[in-house]
Design a protein around this motif. Structure first.
Motif, PDB file in Angstrom:
ATOM      1  N   GLN A  69      -2.040  13.915  -0.483  1.00  0.00           N
ATOM      2  CA  GLN A  69      -1.430  12.626  -0.806  1.00  0.00           C
ATOM      3  C   GLN A  69      -0.273  12.278   0.128  1.00  0.00           C
ATOM      4  OE1 GLN A  69      -0.562  13.164  -4.931  1.00  0.00           O
ATOM      5  NE2 GLN A  69      -2.633  12.638  -5.570  1.00  0.00           N
ATOM      6  N   THR A  70       0.494  13.308   0.533  1.00  0.00           N
ATOM      7  CA  THR A  70       1.596  13.009   1.474  1.00  0.00           C
ATOM      8  C   THR A  70       1.045  12.609   2.827  1.00  0.00           C
ATOM      9  OG1 THR A  70       1.971  15.362   1.173  1.00  0.00           O
ATOM     10  CG2 THR A  70       3.927  14.001   1.255  1.00  0.00           C
ATOM     11  N   ILE A  96       1.661   7.174  -6.490  1.00  0.00           N
ATOM     12  CA  ILE A  96       0.731   8.282  -6.724  1.00  0.00           C
ATOM     13  C   ILE A  96       1.451   9.609  -6.475  1.00  0.00           C
ATOM     14  CG2 ILE A  96      -1.373   9.408  -5.895  1.00  0.00           C
ATOM     15  CD1 ILE A  96      -2.429   6.602  -5.196  1.00  0.00           C
ATOM     16  N   LEU A  97       2.199   9.627  -5.366  1.00  0.00           N
ATOM     17  CA  LEU A  97       2.936  10.830  -4.989  1.00  0.00           C
ATOM     18  C   LEU A  97       3.924  11.209  -6.097  1.00  0.00           C
ATOM     19  CD1 LEU A  97       2.587  12.093  -2.222  1.00  0.00           C
ATOM     20  CD2 LEU A  97       4.706  11.046  -1.504  1.00  0.00           C
ATOM     21  N   ARG A 146      -0.058   5.787   6.095  1.00  0.00           N
ATOM     22  CA  ARG A 146       0.236   4.386   5.752  1.00  0.00           C
ATOM     23  C   ARG A 146       1.592   3.953   6.314  1.00  0.00           C
ATOM     24  NH1 ARG A 146      -4.289   5.263   4.145  1.00  0.00           N
ATOM     25  NH2 ARG A 146      -4.485   4.717   6.339  1.00  0.00           N
ATOM     26  N   GLN A 202       2.148   1.830  -3.437  1.00  0.00           N
ATOM     27  CA  GLN A 202       1.138   2.430  -4.306  1.00  0.00           C
ATOM     28  C   GLN A 202       0.994   3.919  -4.022  1.00  0.00           C
ATOM     29  OE1 GLN A 202      -2.237   0.040  -3.397  1.00  0.00           O
ATOM     30  NE2 GLN A 202      -1.412  -1.748  -4.497  1.00  0.00           N
ATOM     31  N   ASN A 203       0.995   4.244  -2.715  1.00  0.00           N
ATOM     32  CA  ASN A 203       0.874   5.652  -2.346  1.00  0.00           C
ATOM     33  C   ASN A 203       2.056   6.450  -2.850  1.00  0.00           C
ATOM     34  OD1 ASN A 203      -1.390   6.601  -0.407  1.00  0.00           O
ATOM     35  ND2 ASN A 203      -1.005   4.471   0.052  1.00  0.00           N
ATOM     36  N   ASN A 217      -1.685  11.042   3.367  1.00  0.00           N
ATOM     37  CA  ASN A 217      -2.098   9.668   3.176  1.00  0.00           C
ATOM     38  C   ASN A 217      -0.910   8.727   3.279  1.00  0.00           C
ATOM     39  OD1 ASN A 217      -4.136   7.937   2.718  1.00  0.00           O
ATOM     40  ND2 ASN A 217      -4.751   8.871   0.780  1.00  0.00           N
ATOM     41  N   TYR A 218       0.149   9.143   2.608  1.00  0.00           N
ATOM     42  CA  TYR A 218       1.374   8.348   2.608  1.00  0.00           C
ATOM     43  C   TYR A 218       1.922   8.215   4.030  1.00  0.00           C
ATOM     44  CZ  TYR A 218       6.247   7.175   1.704  1.00  0.00           C
ATOM     45  OH  TYR A 218       7.466   6.577   1.716  1.00  0.00           O
ATOM     46  N   ILE A 246       0.849  -1.193   0.000  1.00  0.00           N
ATOM     47  CA  ILE A 246       0.000   0.000   0.000  1.00  0.00           C
ATOM     48  C   ILE A 246       0.885   1.244   0.000  1.00  0.00           C
ATOM     49  CG2 ILE A 246      -1.744   1.290   1.293  1.00  0.00           C
ATOM     50  CD1 ILE A 246      -2.821  -1.428   2.274  1.00  0.00           C
ATOM     51  N   ILE A 247       1.978   1.185   0.772  1.00  0.00           N
ATOM     52  CA  ILE A 247       2.906   2.322   0.815  1.00  0.00           C
ATOM     53  C   ILE A 247       3.491   2.549  -0.573  1.00  0.00           C
ATOM     54  CG2 ILE A 247       5.160   3.059   1.697  1.00  0.00           C
ATOM     55  CD1 ILE A 247       4.366   1.917   4.373  1.00  0.00           C
TER      56      ILE A 247
END
Ligand code: ADP
Length: 594
Positions: free
Chosen positions: A242-243, A211-212, A249, A207-208, A245-246, A204-205
């Motif tokens: 987004q950060t 995106i970042l 995670r 993927q994040n 979110n990152y 998941i990290i």
């Protein structure tokens, strides 16, 4: 696991690396397992001597015992040191065989995949996005390598350590062995479960992070649009979201890891406590010596690393299997367009389209419908028409980027499907709409299709394309790096370099796709004059939006919605007074209004 089967051929290919590697792993672990035995003996000798020391009566005896202990401990210390060196040497050799094997296989995979990619047709590249293609050749291959190298290495290490250590333990005391090993299955089960959670969270990290990355990359590439629309704050907000979110995670992951490592230490500690307790009882009973306890404590520690590696190895293999599946999917793709023969004959340049209809695969857009025209060797044809009318498609079909569904395209009387594909493409000088340049020098880009071209020849063709002077004014002239990693050129400059690149090959057929759209009128005129003088004898197809120098062409095709609406010379079409005349006059009005 079944996806990894394809790797067997590499193991066969590099069997000696694998066989020797396995032997080295065993030898290294053997040297490792002997060390606790030396320590046990040293400890027992010391304890023995201490007892004798206490019971000795004369100072001479005491002195002798004292010297004896010194000599014995030195002997064992040297032995342990020697074994450690031996272990190190074998460890070096096992890495030199197994890790080297994984790198060799990685190299083979890269090469095979790249070669395969190059063979696949353009429609494949339209269907799959570049990021995905790149990920397969880089990330997926590296995950497979991790399974071939580290996973095999640690797997073998785990197996041999277990066999050797447990054998050594059983020889001392089966009972103590049983108690000491009791917590290990539980430990490995917990580790496996937790590693799965850790892996899921790491994915998941990843993927994040992707995106970042793409948000950052887009906003850098599109910085001019961002700024001109005054969207900096919005972009920053998006990035911040987004950060955040990152970050959330990554904190999830840290939470699991923080519980995981201490619990592992606890379970290992438990094993040690059991060793000392049960071992102590055994010593009292006289079944084992105190040195055996020390030996066992070291064994327990030797086993813990391999046990913790089980979960890691399992997850490496799981990931590699998923990656290998993705690689296999691509490697099983068959190129739609293949070369039927190797027959590099000369091409004269007669082109005939006979009732050609073509539908793009995937989108099923009917791009061409019943197109027929003939070009005699050395003739020039212009193709005009609105955007989307099918002009570029005609060029791509001639280059056999796609195969047609009905009708026929022949060159010199032969179906292009039956011609030597490489020869066909080599003999067509194509200037595509987007004159893509590689991250290479200007000279390298011009000589792309003729790698042995001399400096003079490159310069001559740059002059012909009216770009020579501009190249000279670049920081390092012809040696300036352009493309993604180099200086940014204007659209017109790129177009002219790609004209030089297409013509330096001295092709029999020339296809120019709107290649002067970004060039100013004077330069355009100069280049057109050059074409008039120098493309004589070459069959030429020019796709254009500008109605200048139209008398240059022997025939003009006017396309509308994939069909030929009109065709003829400029004068004929003007006389006819329909679509062509309308388009021609509209453009002249626009130019006059400038
Ligand atoms: P023109 O060169 O006249 O602008 P094109 O030959 O590029 O026209 O396009 C003709 C039609 O085919 C258009 O409707 C376009 O959307 C479609 N088309 C072009 N390239 C592709 C492709 N690679 N895949 C699917 N459809 C395409």
């Amino acid at each position: 696991m079944q996806h990894l089967k394809v790797l067997v051929k590499y193991f066969v290919q590099y069997k000696w690396h694998l066989i020797l590697g396995t032997i080295f792993v065993f030898l290294s672990n053997y040297a490792k397992v002997l060390q606790p035995q030396m320590i046990r003996e040293a400890l027992d000798v010391v304890l023995d001597n201490i007892q004798q020391y206490h019971t000795a009566t004369t100072p001479e005896q005491k002195n002798e015992i004292f010297n004896n202990v010194g000599a014995e401990t030195l002997k064992f210390a040297l032995l342990v040191l020697g074994l450690a060196v031996l272990m190190g040497v074998f460890m070096y050799m096992m890495r030199q065989t197994i890790i080297v094997m994984s790198r060799l296989i990685e190299y083979d995979l890269h090469k095979e995949m790249f070669t395969h990619y190059q063979k696949l047709s353009t429609s494949f590249f339209k269907r799959n996005n570049t990021g995905d293609l790149m990920a397969r050749i880089t990330e997926d291959v590296s995950r497979v390598r991790m399974a071939i190298g580290p996973a095999i290495l640690y797997g073998l290490n785990l197996f041999s350590t277990f066999v050797l250590v447990i054998y050594a333990m059983l020889r001392v005391s089966p009972k103590l062995t049983l108690f000491v090993l009791l917590p290990l299955p539980l430990l490995s089960f917990i580790i496996f479960k937790v590693s799965t959670i850790i892996n899921r969270r790491s994915e998941i990290i990843q993927q994040n992070l992707a995106i970042l990355n793409s948000t950052a990359q887009e906003s850098y590439s599109g910085i001019r649009v961002v700024k001109s629309f005054a969207q900096e704050v919005q972009m920053t907000d998006l990035f911040e979201e987004q950060t955040l979110n990152y970050r959330a995670r990554t904190l999830d992951l840290i939470r699991v890891e923080s519980v995981f490592f201490p619990s592992m230490a606890l379970l290992i500690g438990l094993s040690t406590v059991l060793t000392v307790y049960i071992g102590g009882l055994e010593v009292i009973k006289g079944n084992i010596t105190p040195g055996n306890i020390a030996e066992f404590v070291i064994y327990v520690n030797l086993l813990t690393f391999p046990v913790t590696a089980i979960g890691w190895i399992a997850s490496l293999i799981q990931r590699a299997s998923a990656s290998q599946k993705r690689i296999n999917d691509f490697m099983n793709e068959k190129p739609e367009i293949v070369n039927p023969v190797i027959d590099p004959v000369d091409i004269v340049g007669e082109i005939v389209f006979d009732h050609v209809s073509f539908q793009y695969p995937v989108t099923n857009i009917q791009a061409l419908n019943n197109i027929s025209f003939t070009l005699k060797p050395g003739e020039r044809i212009a193709i005009v028409g609105k955007t989307g009318s099918g002009k570029t498609t005609i060029a791509e079909l001639l280059l056999r980027m796609y195969d047609i569904q009905s009708g026929s395209i022949t060159i010199d009387g032969k179906e292009i499907r039956d011609l030597d594909l490489t020869n066909l493409r080599r003999r067509i000088g194509y200037v595509p709409q987007d004159g893509f340049l590689f991250s290479d020098t200007v000279a390298g880009n011009i000589a792309y299709g003729k790698p042995n071209a001399t400096g003079e020849l490159i310069e001559e063709f740059a002059r012909n394309a009216s770009i020579h002077n501009e190249i000279l004014s670049l920081p390092e002239g012809y040696q300036t790096i352009v493309g993604e990693r180099g200086v940014t050129l204007s659209g017109g400059q790129k177009q002219r370099i790609s004209i030089a690149r297409a013509l330096i090959k001295d092709p029999e057929i020339v296809i120019l796709d709107d290649c002067l759209s970004a060039v100013d009128a004077d330069t355009e005129q100069k280049i057109m004059n050059y074409f008039k003088e120098n493309l004589k004898g070459k069959t030429t197809i020019v796709i254009t939006h500008r109605f200048s120098s139209m008398s240059f062409y022997d025939n003009i095709l006017v396309l509308r919605d994939g069909e030929i609406a009109e065709q003829g010379t400029h004068d004929e079409l003007m006389k006819k007074g329909e679509l062509y005349k309308e388009m021609f006059e509209r453009q002249n009005v626009e130019i006059n209004n400038l």
